[in-house]
Structures are given as C-alpha cells and as structure tokens.
Motif scaffolding. Sequence first.
Motif, PDB file in Angstrom:
ATOM      1  N   GLY A  32       0.778  -1.241   0.000  1.00 55.74           N
ATOM      2  CA  GLY A  32       0.000   0.000   0.000  1.00 55.74           C
ATOM      3  C   GLY A  32       0.800   1.276   0.000  1.00 55.74           C
ATOM      4  N   ALA A  33       2.131   1.162  -0.058  1.00 56.28           N
ATOM      5  CA  ALA A  33       2.960   2.383  -0.003  1.00 56.28           C
ATOM      6  C   ALA A  33       3.069   3.042  -1.365  1.00 56.28           C
ATOM      7  N   SER A  34       3.262   4.365  -1.344  1.00 56.28           N
ATOM      8  CA  SER A  34       3.797   5.073  -2.503  1.00 56.28           C
ATOM      9  C   SER A  34       5.309   4.948  -2.406  1.00 56.28           C
ATOM     10  N   VAL A  35       5.943   4.551  -3.486  1.00 53.29           N
ATOM     11  CA  VAL A  35       7.361   4.222  -3.434  1.00 53.29           C
ATOM     12  C   VAL A  35       8.149   5.195  -4.298  1.00 53.29           C
ATOM     13  N   ILE A  36       9.263   5.684  -3.736  1.00 55.23           N
ATOM     14  CA  ILE A  36      10.153   6.594  -4.465  1.00 55.23           C
ATOM     15  C   ILE A  36      11.460   5.847  -4.698  1.00 55.23           C
ATOM     16  N   LEU A  37      11.714   5.512  -5.967  1.00 52.45           N
ATOM     17  CA  LEU A  37      12.892   4.715  -6.316  1.00 52.45           C
ATOM     18  C   LEU A  37      14.095   5.615  -6.556  1.00 52.45           C
ATOM     19  N   ILE A  38      15.253   5.211  -6.023  1.00 52.46           N
ATOM     20  CA  ILE A  38      16.507   5.905  -6.325  1.00 52.46           C
ATOM     21  C   ILE A  38      17.553   4.873  -6.755  1.00 52.46           C
ATOM     22  N   GLY A  39      18.265   5.184  -7.839  1.00 49.82           N
ATOM     23  CA  GLY A  39      19.349   4.321  -8.313  1.00 49.82           C
ATOM     24  C   GLY A  39      20.127   5.063  -9.372  1.00 49.82           C
ATOM     25  N   ARG A  40      21.180   4.417  -9.866  1.00 48.97           N
ATOM     26  CA  ARG A  40      22.018   5.093 -10.868  1.00 48.97           C
ATOM     27  C   ARG A  40      21.576   4.782 -12.294  1.00 48.97           C
ATOM     28  N   ASN A  41      21.128   3.556 -12.514  1.00 45.54           N
ATOM     29  CA  ASN A  41      20.884   3.101 -13.890  1.00 45.54           C
ATOM     30  C   ASN A  41      19.420   3.315 -14.280  1.00 45.54           C
ATOM     31  N   PRO A  42      19.146   4.248 -15.224  1.00 40.32           N
ATOM     32  CA  PRO A  42      17.753   4.598 -15.536  1.00 40.32           C
ATOM     33  C   PRO A  42      16.942   3.433 -16.109  1.00 40.32           C
ATOM     34  N   GLU A  43      17.580   2.593 -16.932  1.00 37.60           N
ATOM     35  CA  GLU A  43      16.827   1.479 -17.542  1.00 37.60           C
ATOM     36  C   GLU A  43      16.396   0.480 -16.468  1.00 37.60           C
ATOM     37  N   ARG A  44      17.332   0.144 -15.577  1.00 32.32           N
ATOM     38  CA  ARG A  44      16.978  -0.837 -14.531  1.00 32.32           C
ATOM     39  C   ARG A  44      15.981  -0.238 -13.523  1.00 32.32           C
ATOM     40  N   LEU A  45      16.103   1.063 -13.290  1.00 37.40           N
ATOM     41  CA  LEU A  45      15.105   1.711 -12.412  1.00 37.40           C
ATOM     42  C   LEU A  45      13.710   1.607 -13.036  1.00 37.40           C
ATOM     43  N   GLN A  46      13.659   1.827 -14.347  1.00 36.43           N
ATOM     44  CA  GLN A  46      12.377   1.762 -15.056  1.00 36.43           C
ATOM     45  C   GLN A  46      11.787   0.342 -14.980  1.00 36.43           C
ATOM     46  N   GLU A  47      12.681  -0.668 -15.079  1.00 36.26           N
ATOM     47  CA  GLU A  47      12.203  -2.065 -14.960  1.00 36.26           C
ATOM     48  C   GLU A  47      11.525  -2.271 -13.601  1.00 36.26           C
ATOM     49  N   THR A  48      12.132  -1.723 -12.542  1.00 37.35           N
ATOM     50  CA  THR A  48      11.506  -1.837 -11.211  1.00 37.35           C
ATOM     51  C   THR A  48      10.171  -1.096 -11.205  1.00 37.35           C
ATOM     52  N   TYR A  49      10.192   0.100 -11.761  1.00 34.43           N
ATOM     53  CA  TYR A  49       8.993   0.956 -11.734  1.00 34.43           C
ATOM     54  C   TYR A  49       7.796   0.243 -12.362  1.00 34.43           C
ATOM     55  N   THR A  50       8.059  -0.460 -13.459  1.00 34.23           N
ATOM     56  CA  THR A  50       6.938  -1.132 -14.154  1.00 34.23           C
ATOM     57  C   THR A  50       6.379  -2.294 -13.332  1.00 34.23           C
ATOM     58  N   CYS A  51       7.124  -2.763 -12.329  1.00 37.21           N
ATOM     59  CA  CYS A  51       6.641  -3.880 -11.488  1.00 37.21           C
ATOM     60  C   CYS A  51       5.883  -3.393 -10.254  1.00 37.21           C
ATOM     61  N   LEU A  52       5.841  -2.081 -10.011  1.00 37.06           N
ATOM     62  CA  LEU A  52       5.165  -1.578  -8.804  1.00 37.06           C
ATOM     63  C   LEU A  52       3.656  -1.728  -8.941  1.00 37.06           C
ATOM     64  N   SER A  53       2.992  -1.900  -7.803  1.00 40.30           N
ATOM     65  CA  SER A  53       1.543  -2.097  -7.860  1.00 40.30           C
ATOM     66  C   SER A  53       0.855  -0.817  -8.324  1.00 40.30           C
ATOM     67  N   GLU A  54      -0.243  -0.996  -9.032  1.00 42.71           N
ATOM     68  CA  GLU A  54      -0.968   0.164  -9.557  1.00 42.71           C
ATOM     69  C   GLU A  54      -1.872   0.747  -8.474  1.00 42.71           C
ATOM     70  N   GLY A  55      -2.359   1.955  -8.708  1.00 38.91           N
ATOM     71  CA  GLY A  55      -3.319   2.543  -7.770  1.00 38.91           C
ATOM     72  C   GLY A  55      -2.699   3.538  -6.814  1.00 38.91           C
ATOM     73  N   LYS A  56      -1.382   3.604  -6.773  1.00 35.88           N
ATOM     74  CA  LYS A  56      -0.686   4.598  -5.939  1.00 35.88           C
ATOM     75  C   LYS A  56       0.283   5.361  -6.825  1.00 35.88           C
TER      76      LYS A  56
END
Length: 253
Positions: A32-56
């Motif tokens: 249920g959290a809103s998540v703020i991702l931080i990392g160096r590699n934009p492509e791998r960050l985006q891969e994580t982002y696409t796996c986050l639950s929807e609705g937040k």
Amino acid sequence: MNPFSLEDKVIVITGASSGIGRHTAISCSLQGASVILIGRNPERLQETYTCLSEGKRHGSYVLDLTDDACMSDVVQQINTDFGRIDGIVHCAGISGTLPLKLADTAEMERYFSNNAIGAVNLTRELCKVGRFSKDGGSVVFLSSVAALTGDPGKSLYAMSKGALLSGCRALAAEYARRKIRFNCISPGVIITPINENLPHIKDPEKRKALEAKHLLGLGKTEDVANACIYLLSDASRWITGQNLIVDGGYTVQ
Ligand SMILES: NC(=O)c1ccc[n+]([C@@H]2O[C@H](COP(=O)([O-])OP(=O)(O)OC[C@H]3O[C@@H](n4cnc5c(N)ncnc54)[C@H](OP(=O)(O)O)[C@@H]3O)[C@@H](O)[C@H]2O)c1
C-alpha cells in the motif's frame, strides 16, 4: 487496522534498480505504499517501476549517492513531487573482495562513499524539517553479517557496513524526539548482482562451504524485503537503534 500495513506511507528506497532494493520496492508497493525509487541506472530503475503495484503514485529518480552536487536538487524535487515522506530504506551499496595489501586510500574512500557517506548525506537531506512526516517514521540501513563476523578480504566492506551499525544507534538517539526510528538489517548471503561474480559464489567448492554455513540455506531477496516492511510499519513502532539479523542462521554458530 493491520499494524504491518504500509497503506498511504511514502517510502524512499535507494538501490531500487537491482536485487534487494528492487524487491523491497515492489513489496512495499504491494503493502500500500507510494514508493520513491533511487538508483544510478535509468533502464533498470524503469524495470523496477513497471513492477510496482498500480493505484498509488510512485516516483523514480536517477541519483548517484556519491554525487554531492546533485543530491540536494534531487531531494528538493522529491519534496516538491511528494510533499512528505514516512520512511527510507538504504539498499544502495557495493561489495567486493580485497586483501589488505590492495586496501589503499582510494579503495577505502570508494567503499565508504558508496556504502556509508551517501546514505548519511541522503538521510540528512530527507530528515530536514518539513520533509519527513510530522508523525515521524522509520529509516532502515542495509548493513551485513560481514560487519559482525570476520571473513578474509572483507575488511573494507565490513568497516563500511559497521559504520552503518554504529551510526544508526546514534541517529536513533538523536531523532527519537521527532519519532523517526533508525534501524539496520544485516543479511547473510543472497545471490544478486552485487556478489554473483565474486570468488566465493563462482567457485563451486567455496559456494558449497558458504551454503553450509547458512543453516537454512542461502536467502532470497524477499526475506530481506519482508524484514524491511516490518521495520517500516507501525508494528515496529517501539524498536529503534537495533540491528535485525536476517541470515538463515549464519551467525548463530
Ligand atoms: N546480496 C547479499 O548477499 C547482501 C548481504 C548483505 C548485505 N547486502 C547489502 O544489501 C544492499 C543491496 O544489495 P543487493 O544484493 O541488492 O545488490 P545489487 O543487486 O548489486 O544492488 C545494489 C544497488 O545499489 C545501487 N548503488 C550502488 N552504488 C550506488 C550509488 N553510489 N548511488 C546510487 N545507487 C547505488 C545500485 O544501483 P545501479 O544498479 O543503478 O548502479 C543497485 O541498485 C547492499 O547495501 C549490500 O551491501 C547484500
């Protein structure tokens, strides 16, 4: 109310582009959290982002934690975008095996800047008044069993992770007034990009010996992600300045 829920909490996760950080980000979003991702590699960050639950609403920010010049701008942007945060999990880190004869000042600085200094700088910026929730919250540092045990070639890694354990206790005392809790998690070995090419994982004999030291076998990223959820949630509201060892029994022998 489920005390383990992260519903409506805003959680910053460093190292979110890989391994433990990625799994923690996905698990926090599922809770249920809103998540703020931080990392160096934009492509791998985006891969994580696409796996986050929807609705937040979630966010993703490219930042090298050793880059002091960029850090305050990124934190300012996070503050503008999200208004307040309730928790931080510091997963960003580097590892390696380095004998003492190669442990020069440049290597020491590399370990400390990536594993400890960046985490402290980011925490300081995020804990400035008005950025962290007025109700307090929780900060989790990823230390390691390497900070508690002795393994050849691990001195710089162990020192940088030990710094997090010590700093965490002092920060717990410093921020208790604002109800911001500080804790560490010390995992045993979980195979991720940080260690998959290191000698003790690549060499079959060494790997077998390493596995035998973990009474419950090697861990999975979800084992640490679940511990993070506990320390971020209200279920751990009376726990601060502690080190939660999540190691499949590695350190009990
Ligand atoms: N895996 C284990 O066995 C184990 C055991 C004990 C403790 N730990 C600790 O757990 C944490 C996560 O490890 P992991 O296994 O998930 O490793 P990983 O898969 O290699 O992930 C490391 C993450 O740290 C990020 N990172 C490293 N330096 C950074 C910097 N200067 N600025 C911003 N991001 C940086 C990387 O970002 P990019 O990919 O974008 O470069 C990556 O997202 C580490 O602190 C590690 O020391 C791991």
